[in-house]
Structure formats: C-alpha cells, structure tokens
Write an enzyme that holds these catalytic residues in place. Structure first.
Site, mmCIF file in Angstrom:
data_model
loop_
_atom_site.group_PDB
_atom_site.id
_atom_site.type_symbol
_atom_site.label_atom_id
_atom_site.label_comp_id
_atom_site.label_asym_id
_atom_site.label_seq_id
_atom_site.Cartn_x
_atom_site.Cartn_y
_atom_site.Cartn_z
ATOM 1 N N ASN A 235 0.815 -1.225 0.036
ATOM 2 C CA ASN A 235 0.081 -0.047 -0.039
ATOM 3 C C ASN A 235 0.890 1.320 0.030
ATOM 4 O O ASN A 235 0.500 2.425 0.557
ATOM 5 C CB ASN A 235 -0.927 0.091 1.228
ATOM 6 C CG ASN A 235 -2.040 1.052 0.802
ATOM 7 O OD1 ASN A 235 -2.630 1.029 -0.003
ATOM 8 N ND2 ASN A 235 -2.569 1.789 1.993
ATOM 9 N N TRP A 236 2.164 1.242 -0.390
ATOM 10 C CA TRP A 236 2.933 2.374 -0.670
ATOM 11 C C TRP A 236 2.264 3.591 -1.454
ATOM 12 O O TRP A 236 1.592 3.091 -2.280
ATOM 13 C CB TRP A 236 4.137 1.834 -1.158
ATOM 14 C CG TRP A 236 5.545 2.871 -1.092
ATOM 15 C CD1 TRP A 236 6.519 3.020 -0.384
ATOM 16 C CD2 TRP A 236 5.767 3.870 -2.099
ATOM 17 N NE1 TRP A 236 7.227 3.962 -0.711
ATOM 18 C CE2 TRP A 236 6.894 4.279 -1.998
ATOM 19 C CE3 TRP A 236 4.949 4.203 -3.406
ATOM 20 C CZ2 TRP A 236 7.231 5.686 -2.542
ATOM 21 C CZ3 TRP A 236 5.490 5.347 -4.090
ATOM 22 C CH2 TRP A 236 6.641 5.841 -3.718
#
Length: 280
Positions: A235-236
């Site tokens: 989820n960067w």
C-alpha cells in the site's frame, strides 16, 4: 516527496515477490473532482528504492482515487517500471472495446471499485462494468467498509469473474472472526474465485504494530480458509497515513512472519498467487 523508514526486513522475500497494491502520485496529472485527497508526489524512483530494500521484483500499480477515471498516471508508472509491472484501472460503462484493448495491452488486469468517500464509481456500475471487462481477462478489485458485507453480499456475488477484496476486508472497525460481516467474506472465498489482499492493517487496527493483532486475527482466518487466494501488498506510499506516522514498509512485510508462519504458504502469497492472477 514521501519520507519512509529505511530499515531492513527480517523476512527474506523469495524470488518473484509481488507487491499487489501501491500507488504513484505525480503533480503533472490533475486531481479529479471526485477525489478527497491529493498526496505529495511519490514517484517510481522512490518506489524502486523500497523494492530493492524489501526484495520486491513485481508490482501492481493501482489507480488512486486522486485521479478518478484518468488513468494516465498509472499507465505512465507501469511503463516506467517495465516488464515486472501490471496495473488496475478505473473505467465506467462508457469505456469502448478499443479502449479496453489498449489498456490491456498496456498492462491493466483489473478495474478498481473504491466504495468509500472519494471513489469514482457508484455501486450501480459494479455489475455492468464487471461484465464488460470479462472478455479482456480483467478482474474486479473492490474496497469497501467490510462491515457492509451483509448488505452488499447479494450484489457482490453477482460480480462476473474474479473478485479481489482489498486490505483484509477493510473493516473500518475491526470485528471478531465470528462476526456476521466477516462470515460473509469467508463465504465469498468459498466460491473459488475470490482473492483477498493481506495489506494496510495500520489503516484500521486499534492495536497497532508490530503485528496488528486485531486485523491479524482476521488475516490468519482468511489464510486458513484459502491460502491459494491470498495476496500481499505494501500500500505504498500509504496516502491515508499522516506524514509523521507512515508505517515502516519492512515491518509490513515482516507481519507475514506472524500471520503466515509457514514458509511454503508465504511463498504462495508472495509469488505464486499473484503470478497466476496478474499473468506474470
């Protein structure tokens, strides 16, 4: 520019490890009217540095809500990341066959439905759009408050083809494994064509790191139910987290040591399952 920890993970990522959910933000592209946030620029060079640190070699770029149905930033990132990249786009019922073919050739493998504030598509688009993209081998990626599953179960079951649920079901208030809403998610897994991303526990956990045990209890139950359809994602660059409270990407990988203690199962989740789903 995003600022992230530089620690090293304890988990040694196997060759072919795939990050199935990340975003790129670039001020060259306009914010959509439907969007609620415009995060600071977070580009391919920064992301590649994180991948080198964690041992990630494959990536799925997910269209962020910031750009609505304008997929140019996501497509640009897929091109920049190269052969080891795929993508998830946002399209509605007006998309043409020619456009779908072009997006597929560019690496798109699914359509995103973000059913929380800021999303670009309504619930009424779920069935028709899922049907439209089937001929191109796309799946539906769905994010919602998991507590809505009982009210949405019938509709979600009508989704054509493969379904991918974000972020351990994204229960905005983590629930117990015997909760009615979580039981719906387990029933969806029974259909043999639903995947779940083991990702972003920091967004909803009341317990917090290192193992986010309230979300972790749900993740462990999901892994027991269908290890062959679990995925992992960073989820960067963590767009919902305040700049001074960004989670450590290495620790988000390491959480699998607790959630999935069996090495062979972790390899399925990190390598084999995403390779099958995204066509690596």
């Amino acid at each position: 520019m995003a600022v992230h920890s530089q620690s090293q993970p304890r988990l040694l990522a196997p060759p072919g490890t795939c990050d199935t959910h990340m975003h790129i933000y670039d001020r060259r592209f306009p914010t959509a009217p439907s969007a609620l946030i415009t995060p600071p620029d977070s580009g391919v060079a920064e992301y590649r540095a994180m991948c080198r640190r964690l041992g990630i070699t494959r990536t799925v770029v997910v269209q962020p809500t910031t750009y609505g149905k304008d997929n140019r930033c996501t497509l640009d990132a897929i091109t920049a990341l190269g052969e080891g990249a795929r993508g998830i786009a946002v399209v509605d019922e007006t998309v043409t066959e020619t456009e779908l073919d072009g997006l597929t050739q560019a690496g798109i493998r699914g359509v995103r439905f973000h059913m929380l504030p800021g999303g670009a598509l309504p619930w009424t688009s779920l069935e028709p759009v899922s049907s439209r993209v089937q001929a191109f081998g796309w799946h539906v990626q769905l994010q919602l408050d998991g507590r809505e599953f009982p009210d949405r179960e019938a509709l979600v079951r009508r989704v054509a083809g493969t379904l991918v649920i974000d972020h351990v079901g994204k229960f905005l208030e983590p629930v117990a494994t015997d909760h009615a809403a979580f039981k719906v998610l387990l029933r969806l897994l029974d259909n043999g064509r639903t995947y779940v991303k083991l990702s972003a526990p920091y967004e909803v956990s009341k317990v917090g790191p290192p193992n986010y045990d309230d979300v972790g209890a749900l993740a462990k139950a999901l892994v027991r139910a269908a290890p062959e359809r679990m995925l992992w994602a960073s989820n960067w660059p963590h767009p919902s987290a305040p700049p001074d409270r960004k989670p450590d990407d290495a620790r988000l990988l390491d959480v699998l040591l607790d959630w999935v203690p069996d090495e062979a199962t972790r390899r399925k989740i990190l390598v084999d399952n995403p390779a099958r789903l995204y066509g690596f």
